[in-house]
Design an enzyme around this catalytic site. Structure first.
Site, PDB file in Angstrom:
ATOM      1  N   LYS A  80       0.834  -1.202   0.000  1.00 21.96           N
ATOM      2  CA  LYS A  80       0.000   0.000   0.000  1.00 21.96           C
ATOM      3  C   LYS A  80       0.871   1.256   0.000  1.00 21.96           C
ATOM      4  CE  LYS A  80      -4.015   1.654   2.698  1.00 21.96           C
ATOM      5  NZ  LYS A  80      -4.875   1.315   3.862  1.00 21.96           N
ATOM      6  N   SER A 160      -9.721   1.203   3.086  1.00 21.24           N
ATOM      7  CA  SER A 160      -8.983   2.107   2.206  1.00 21.24           C
ATOM      8  C   SER A 160      -7.968   1.420   1.309  1.00 21.24           C
ATOM      9  CB  SER A 160      -8.253   3.149   3.072  1.00 21.24           C
ATOM     10  OG  SER A 160      -7.294   2.531   3.909  1.00 21.24           O
ATOM     11  N   SER A 184      -9.833  -1.270   6.920  1.00 24.38           N
ATOM     12  CA  SER A 184      -9.211  -0.952   5.636  1.00 24.38           C
ATOM     13  C   SER A 184      -8.544  -2.121   4.931  1.00 24.38           C
ATOM     14  CB  SER A 184      -8.190   0.182   5.815  1.00 24.38           C
ATOM     15  OG  SER A 184      -8.854   1.400   6.029  1.00 24.38           O
TER      16      SER A 184
END
Length: 304
Positions: A80, A160, A184
């Site tokens: 990420k 997310s 997330s």
């Protein structure tokens, strides 16, 4: 007696590498090729093509010498875009950080992956500053959910860690590493048909990670199976991987809410829900159906 879980896709890929059926370079080239089309441009904020191929070649050399550093040796993995990568600014899904000074040191999480022999394909798109469970990003685009990709639209990927999930579903990586504060990792995994794991906060080092909440953030994997996630968690946490068995459900007490969470449920999800509850009961779980009063207050709370 508990039943052993089946082999994971990471284990199967590792077996193929060990048996000479494929190479890390081949797996990495396939992953990199997929980043260039389809959802790829919206999945990755940065692709490490040259570095990834160099890591793959090094892995193949080590394997040929009989050296495999871990179960993920030579496998493509995405990270990420809130993990520091030395020499690059950490974007966190925002344009505001595009001109930030480059990171001086690579995040501990990424270092552990590389030490284990993983090939880092690139950094994945995310909700800006990790502040939403939808996965929408107006700056770098929103990758579409694999279950529905209508022209000009499609379902949200969940966030997310949106790009992380789609990197795995679309074969741009065999697993992804994300962060989870309030869902997330788990939300995009659930919405995209993957397994996501949020470990205890601080089980995995947060060094070099752009935080949303210093007290609640956890670093966890998004992968095809529970076993895949367990393998990655052991590497990230530095703990040994024990044998995994399906947990017995006898005596487990579960609550099935009857308000809010079932509102607007489509036919496919409703059918899966109705199938799952009897199966859990037959396995020995005790299920209570009840109204959860605080759920009814959420709309008013969020409107203020």
């Amino acid at each position: 007696m508990t039943q052993a879980l089946p082999l994971s896709s990471l284990e199967l890929a590792s077996q193929r590498l060990h048996g000479g059926e494929t190479t890390s370079v081949q797996l990495t080239e396939q992953a990199l090729a997929r980043t260039m089309s389809g959802e790829g441009p919206k999945v990755f904020t940065r692709v490490f093509q040259g570095a990834a191929l160099a890591e793959a070649r090094a892995s193949d050399v080590l394997r040929a010498a009989g050296l495999a550093r871990s179960p993920i040796e030579g496998l493509p993995v995405s990270v990420k875009d809130l993990f520091d990568i030395a020499g690059f600014p950490t974007l966190g899904g925002s344009r505001l950080l595009a001109d930030a000074p480059p990171a001086q040191r690579t995040a501990e999480v990424v270092q552990r992956l590389r030490q284990a022999g993983a090939v880092i394909v690139g950094t994945t798109n995310m909700t800006e500053f990790a502040y939403s469970g939808l996965g929408i990003n107006p700056h770098y685009g929103t990758p579409r959910n694999p279950w529905q990709r209508d022209e000009g639209g499609g379902r949200i990927p969940g966030g997310s860690s949106s790009g992380a999930a789609i990197s795995v579903t679309d074969g741009m990586a065999m697993a992804a590493i994300g962060s989870d504060t309030g869902g997330s990792v788990r939300i995009p995994s659930a919405l995209c048909g993957l397994t996501g794991f949020k470990p205890t906060a601080r089980r995995v080092s947060m060094e070099g990670v752009l935080p949303l909440s210093a007290n609640l953030d956890s670093i966890g994997p998004l992968a095809p199976s529970v076993r895949c996630c367990a393998t990655l968690d052991a590497i990230l946490s530095g703990e040994p991987l024990g044998e995994l068995h399906a947990a017995p459900l006898q005596g487990l007490r579960l609550l099935a809410p009857t308000n809010v969470v079932l509102d607007g449920m489509d036919a496919t999800v409703a059918a899966a829900w109705e199938r799952a509850l009897p199966l859990l009961s037959q396995a020995g779980a005790h299920i209570t159906h009840a109204v959860v009063a605080p759920f009814g207050e959420l709309a008013d709370i969020n409107s203020k």
